[in-house]
Motif scaffolding. Structure first.
Motif, mmCIF file in Angstrom:
data_model
loop_
_atom_site.group_PDB
_atom_site.id
_atom_site.type_symbol
_atom_site.label_atom_id
_atom_site.label_comp_id
_atom_site.label_asym_id
_atom_site.label_seq_id
_atom_site.Cartn_x
_atom_site.Cartn_y
_atom_site.Cartn_z
ATOM 1 N N SER A 134 -60.350 38.473 85.141
ATOM 2 C CA SER A 134 -61.547 38.528 86.001
ATOM 3 C C SER A 134 -61.564 39.783 86.861
ATOM 4 O O SER A 134 -62.260 39.856 87.860
ATOM 5 C CB SER A 134 -61.622 37.277 86.876
ATOM 6 O OG SER A 134 -60.487 37.209 87.682
ATOM 7 N N VAL A 135 -60.793 40.742 86.435
ATOM 8 C CA VAL A 135 -60.689 42.005 87.190
ATOM 9 C C VAL A 135 -61.560 43.081 86.545
ATOM 10 O O VAL A 135 -61.623 43.181 85.322
ATOM 11 C CB VAL A 135 -59.206 42.465 87.223
ATOM 12 C CG1 VAL A 135 -59.079 43.901 87.697
ATOM 13 C CG2 VAL A 135 -58.391 41.562 88.126
ATOM 14 N N LYS A 136 -62.252 43.852 87.391
ATOM 15 C CA LYS A 136 -63.057 44.980 86.905
ATOM 16 C C LYS A 136 -62.394 46.266 87.390
ATOM 17 O O LYS A 136 -62.192 46.431 88.602
ATOM 18 C CB LYS A 136 -64.467 44.853 87.486
ATOM 19 C CG LYS A 136 -65.504 45.640 86.751
ATOM 20 C CD LYS A 136 -66.877 45.247 87.263
ATOM 21 C CE LYS A 136 -67.541 46.460 87.871
ATOM 22 N NZ LYS A 136 -68.766 46.127 88.582
ATOM 23 N N LEU A 137 -62.027 47.126 86.462
ATOM 24 C CA LEU A 137 -61.338 48.376 86.832
ATOM 25 C C LEU A 137 -62.185 49.575 86.424
ATOM 26 O O LEU A 137 -62.670 49.642 85.297
ATOM 27 C CB LEU A 137 -59.969 48.416 86.158
ATOM 28 C CG LEU A 137 -59.023 49.555 86.541
ATOM 29 C CD1 LEU A 137 -57.576 49.098 86.495
ATOM 30 C CD2 LEU A 137 -59.192 50.775 85.658
#
Lengths: 271, 130
Positions: free
Chosen positions: B21-24
């Protein structure tokens, strides 16, 4: 066993409302003392570490250690298992140079953490768990801007920033298809940023104790980054825990200060 | 409800892990293994291995020693050794590798360069078959 039994001379000083930890340390260093020993728990150790790190007088052989009067994670990490073992370990003066983490103007040896999980209390009874299930949990969106050139956006249950882990000799195994084992060392010049993503309510209840105890091994959806410096910001206040104290901030900077502190360690140290 | 998030393919999970659920955004350049399960845009480069999990959505040019793709990738992919696209992998962009493995069901659209043989093969909107 007392320090005096090992022919170690020293001065015992106590904090008072007008004599703060930093003043006492400054005074001691001016007198030429080389070992600054905190007697107490992690709270006092944290104050001594921050005071030593911000001391303007630089002395190469100035060391920190602790006599744990109560349960102390820092003492465990340094390999000082008990009050009885402390005098002998301190008298041997086995010294290691370690990095410190710096969160805004506060230094830390172990870790700091932030995110929705920090505002949750430990759940013991069935009824407290049932009450928890009916409450809504606020997950503020957090942006982490890493010095290494990338930016992460997440609504985390927890963001833990570690200089060292307090168990398994600093080794951490994470749940992925293949076994990932990493070592979180306070001597590598890096901080380890571990992010626990937003969890569904049942999963949060299931893993809450693990999250609160920094036991990440079973938790799904973990992120891990290594960095020298990270700037954390959010549109809303972020709950932060440092030295068992809870505060809320919208923006903070966390960085590693390499080789900042000399510590006296025992054989059972966890790094 | 308790189902764990899909993870990066076996053998490539590493020391930098981007959770699902991480946006990088930006350049993820590392000397460690990288495992991606979230959304990444920018550039990814590592001297070691890279694993892109089923839940990953990557819009980036990629370079690594060995690469396993099980998620969605838009961008050029360069593996210094082996590139593997699994049955759930979708790649839109040019790829280059010494060794290439594409599983049945994988989607690949772009140009392929196999290093060592000096041979370029163009493939468009093709689904790999057994």
């Amino acid at each position: 066993m007392a320090l005096a039994d090992l022919d170690i001379a020293g001065e015992e000083v106590r904090c008072t409302p007008i004599r703060k930890v930093k003043d006492l340390i400054k005074e001691g260093v001016k007198k030429g003392y080389k070992n600054i020993i905190a007697c107490g728990d992690d709270s006092i150790a944290q104050k001594v570490i921050t005071s030593l790190a911000t001391l303007k007088i630089r002395k190469k052989d100035l060391c920190f250690s602790i006599i744990p009067l109560r349960s102390s994670k820092i003492a465990q990490i340094l390999g000082i298992p008990s009050i009885d073992a402390a005098p002998e370990i301190i008298s041997k003066r086995r010294i290691k140079k370690v990095d410190l983490g710096k969160l805004d103007d506060q230094y830390f040896l172990t870790s700091c953490s932030m995110g929705a999980g920090e505002s949750l209390v430990k759940l013991g009874s069935f009824w407290s768990k049932l009450t928890f299930m009916t409450r809504s949990v606020r997950y503020p969106e957090i942006q982490l801007k890493f010095k290494e050139g990338f930016k992460v956006t997440v609504r985390p249950t927890k963001v833990g920033i570690f200089n060292i882990l307090d168990y398994h000799k600093g080794k951490l195994s994470l749940k992925t298809n293949s076994q990932v084992s990493i070592t979180v060392s306070p001597q590598d010049g890096l901080l380890d940023v571990i992010i626990v993503s937003k969890l569904a309510k049942f999963n949060l209840l299931r893993y809450l104790a693990d999250i609160q105890q920094n036991n990440f091994e079973k938790i799904p959806g973990i992120s891990l980054f290594r960095t020298k410096k990270v700037t954390i910001s959010s549109s809303g206040p972020i709950p932060i825990t440092l030295d068992r104290q809870k505060v809320e901030k919208k923006r903070l900077v966390c960085q590693v200060i390499p080789q900042k502190l000399n510590v006296i360690v025992g054989r059972e140290r966890r790094f | 409800m308790f189902k764990d998030a899909p993870q990066a393919p076996e053998g490539t999970a590493g020391e930098t892990i981007v959770g699902n659920s991480v946006k990088l955004e930006g350049d993820l350049i590392s000397d460690e293994n990288i495992s991606i399960n979230g959304k990444v845009s920018g550039k990814i480069a590592t001297s070691k291995n890279l694993g892109i999990g089923e839940t990953a959505e990557v819009k980036a040019n990629i370079e690594a020693e060995n690469i396993v793709i099980a998620g969605k990738v838009e961008g050029d992919v360069k593996a210094r050794e082996k590139l593997e696209i699994t049955e759930t992998g979708k790649v839109t962009g040019n790829i280059s590798a010494k060794t290439l493995a594409v599983s049945p069901g994988a989607l690949f659209s772009g140009q392929c360069v196999m290093e060592g043989e000096g041979k370029t093969e163009e493939v468009e909107e093709e689904e790999a078959e057994e």
